[in-house]
Structures are given as C-alpha cells and as structure tokens.
Design an enzyme around this catalytic site. Structure first.
Site, short mmCIF file in Angstrom:
data_model
loop_
_atom_site.label_atom_id
_atom_site.label_comp_id
_atom_site.label_asym_id
_atom_site.label_seq_id
_atom_site.Cartn_x
_atom_site.Cartn_y
_atom_site.Cartn_z
CB SER A 187 -0.94 0.01 1.21
OG SER A 187 -0.22 0.24 2.41
CB CYS A 220 -1.93 -1.32 11.53
SG CYS A 220 -1.64 -3.09 11.47
N GLY A 222 1.91 0.08 8.38
CA GLY A 222 2.81 1.22 8.20
C GLY A 222 3.20 1.56 6.78
N GLY A 223 2.47 1.06 5.81
CA GLY A 223 2.82 1.33 4.41
C GLY A 223 2.85 2.81 4.08
CG ASP A 239 -4.48 0.57 12.74
OD1 ASP A 239 -5.17 -0.25 13.35
OD2 ASP A 239 -4.47 0.65 11.50
CG ASP A 259 -12.35 4.77 16.34
OD1 ASP A 259 -12.02 5.03 15.17
OD2 ASP A 259 -13.52 4.52 16.67
CG ASP A 276 -5.38 2.97 2.45
OD1 ASP A 276 -6.44 3.10 1.82
OD2 ASP A 276 -4.58 2.05 2.23
CE LYS A 305 -10.00 1.62 1.55
NZ LYS A 305 -8.68 1.42 0.94
#
Length: 355
Positions: A187, A220, A222-223, A239, A259, A276, A305
């Site tokens: 990602s 999470c 970490g991309g 995250d 959150d 993301d 999305k």
C-alpha cells in the site's frame, strides 16, 4: 473522426464513460460514450465536428478521476498487413499536428500484455519513418503534441494525439513505481504515487519537507507511514493494530492505539493528514473535512473505498458533499481526485488548504 480515446483501469470502463459524459456536457461538448467491458478504454463520440479538439483544449485531464489519458482520435485502422503496418499510419500524417514524441501503446489489460512486446519493437521503425515523413519532429520536443498509436489487437489500432499541456507524461498513462524492499506493505505505493500525481515535483522541498509532523489514520502495518518517515517527517501513527518494528525503531513514529475517528492530535503542529482506512466513504470524507476545518492539518491525502454499484455517481456525490461542507465553513482549498494505478477498488483524494 471526431472521437476521444480515454485509457482507464480494466473493469472501470462504465465509470470512465459516465464521467466523460458528465464532464463533456459541463464544457458544452455533446456526444456519447462507446463502452466495451474489460477493454481498458472508452471512446467518446462527439456530435459536432471539431469537438474532440475542443474537449482536449477545455477539459483538464486532472479533472477526470477514472481516465488515465485523453487522446483525440484521427482514425481507427483495422486489418493491417503484418508485412507493412507503417504505411497506413504514415498516410494519416496530413491529419495529425506536428508531434514532438510518439508512444506506441496498448490498453492496460491482461489480454493485451503480449501486444506490449510488439509495441516496443514497433516503436523504433515507426518513429524513424514518421520523422522522415515530417510528421514527427527530428528531435523529441516535450512542448509539442504527443502522437499515440494504441494497438487493441495485432492488426488494429487507434491513431491520434494528446496535448503536452493536458496529458499524462507516462507511457499508457501509468506511473509505475518500484516497491521498496523494506516497506511494510505494498500500500506504500499508493501514497508515493499520490505525491507524484498531486504535488508538483518542484514543490516537494517545501510541501514534503523534513521535520514536518504528519498523522496517519489507520496506519497498521505502516505502508503510508513509511513514505512519510522516508521523507524525514515525524508521524503520529493511529491504529489498534501493530506497526512494523522497523518503523518504530526510527524514532520518528509515535504510536497511538486508538480509533481513527476519535483521535485528536496532541499538538496543533500537523502539516499532513493521510488516511487509508477501510470504512464507508462518506464517513472518511466527513472526517477529513472536520480535520481541515478545525485547522488540525494543512494538507490531506486519503482513499475513498468504492461501492459495488453506481461507483461514479457515489464518488461524485461524496466529493460534492465534502466540497459543500468545506465551503460552508469558510475554507479556501484545492481538491483533486484520481483512480491511481496502484489503487484498486478505491480512489485517492488530495485536499490542500489555501491561505
């Protein structure tokens, strides 16, 4: 011919068609899209002669979410002789503007991959023949139109051109990036491509500067945080899942098990907000708007999305609602959105608050 050829991701022809119909009407160019599923392209047929050129002049490619490239078609060639594919293309020279570059391409589909090998081999002899005929300048000129020959089958191609000030500079409209071996997830390429797509390269030193603070919501593993850390930024990674140890060891990441919809930055010194999260698009859009209105960030890049149905219509509605929300709260801003090459069932949005 009076057509516009638009490249898009395979499977998103319907969305690309709906968008070009909508945008063309907005600049008073009327016509209809021709769509074949899973071809990786859309043809927009203009009613009035000369409107294809008008559309290239009036409609910025950057305003289109689903289109990767926009080409005015001069002609469609079919059943080309395998022994001489060049002569029919040369015969169209009088209908083409003087071009400064050539790209022999194919739509980005699984079926067309074999064609790419031919396209690369065919480019050199075609370029030489076009230069000899005077259709193509003797030397590449980035300010002149680009000649496109798009093969959809070994003997079939569209021949046309794009304008250098209103096209993608990339072959097939795709910005290909190399996956960094030390990145926590693929990602990471989505955010890297977004920086290339939305921020002019000569502004990187100022807008992606070392020492800036950023927030990554839904970080999470970490991309996206990786891209910020690579640019020597400090990151609040938010995250409930774990982050890659390699990122935590840099000392540039502060982890928050929280959150993303409830997190507030501890200090109001954040430049970048990235997100993301897998969540309903209207919720993410609303959250991004709230951060910008509160002054918690100056720029944001986030993914929305896509739903299963009415994807273009839903995206259009979500972005219009977000714009309305920002305007009603007195914010001056610039917004861009794109279905990037490294996106899948999502689009990437960039918003910058203007002073």
């Amino acid at each position: 011919m009076n057509q516009i050829l638009l490249y898009c991701r395979q499977g998103f022809e319907k969305e690309c068609a709906g968008e070009i119909q909508d945008k063309a009407t907005g600049v008073e160019v009327y016509g209809f899209p021709r769509v074949e599923k899973n071809t990786g392209y859309v043809l927009f047929e203009c009613y009035q002669q000369g409107d294809a050129e008008k559309l290239l002049q009036k409609l910025p490619l950057t305003s289109l979410i689903f289109a990767r490239q926009m080409i005015a078609v001069v002609d469609t060639l079919n059943d080309l002789d395998p022994g001489d594919r060049i002569s029919p293309i040369l015969a169209l020279g009088g209908e083409l503007p003087k071009c400064g570059d050539i790209r022999v391409e194919t739509p980005d589909t699984a079926q067309a991959k074999e064609l790419l090998k031919f396209c690369r081999k065919f480019t050199v002899p075609l370029r030489q023949a076009l230069r000899k005929r005077g259709v193509l300048l003797a030397k590449d000129n980035p300010k002149k139109p680009v000649l496109h020959v798009c093969f959809t089958a070994p003997g079939c191609c569209f021949v046309g051109y794009s304008l250098s000030n209103n096209n993608s500079p990339h072959y097939m409209g795709i910005h290909r990036l190399k996956f960094p071996a030390d990145a926590p997830s693929r990602s990471t390429l989505k955010l890297e491509e977004a920086f290339h797509a939305f921020i002019p390269r000569d502004e990187w030193d100022e807008r992606l500067a070392p020492g800036m603070w950023a927030v990554d919501l839904g970080a999470c593993p970490g991309g996206w945080t990786y891209q910020l850390v690579k640019r020597s930024m400090f990151v609040h990674a938010v995250d409930n899942g774990a982050m890659a140890e390699s990122l935590m060891e840099t000392g540039q990441v502060k982890y928050h098990a929280a959150d993303g919809f409830k997190f507030e930055p501890p200090r109001k010194n954040v430049t970048w907000l990235v997100c993301d999260m897998i969540e309903k698009p209207y919720r993410v859009a609303q959250l991004m708007g709230e951060w910008l209105i509160e002054g918690w960030a100056k720029e944001t890049i986030f993914n929305l999305k896509l739903p299963m149905n009415r994807r273009f219509e839903q995206v259009k509605e979500d972005l219009q609602n977000l714009k309305k929300f920002l305007i009603e709260n007195g914010l001056k801003f610039e917004m861009q959105a794109k279905h990037l090459y490294h996106d899948r069932e999502e689009i990437t949005v960039h918003i910058r608050v203007l002073k």
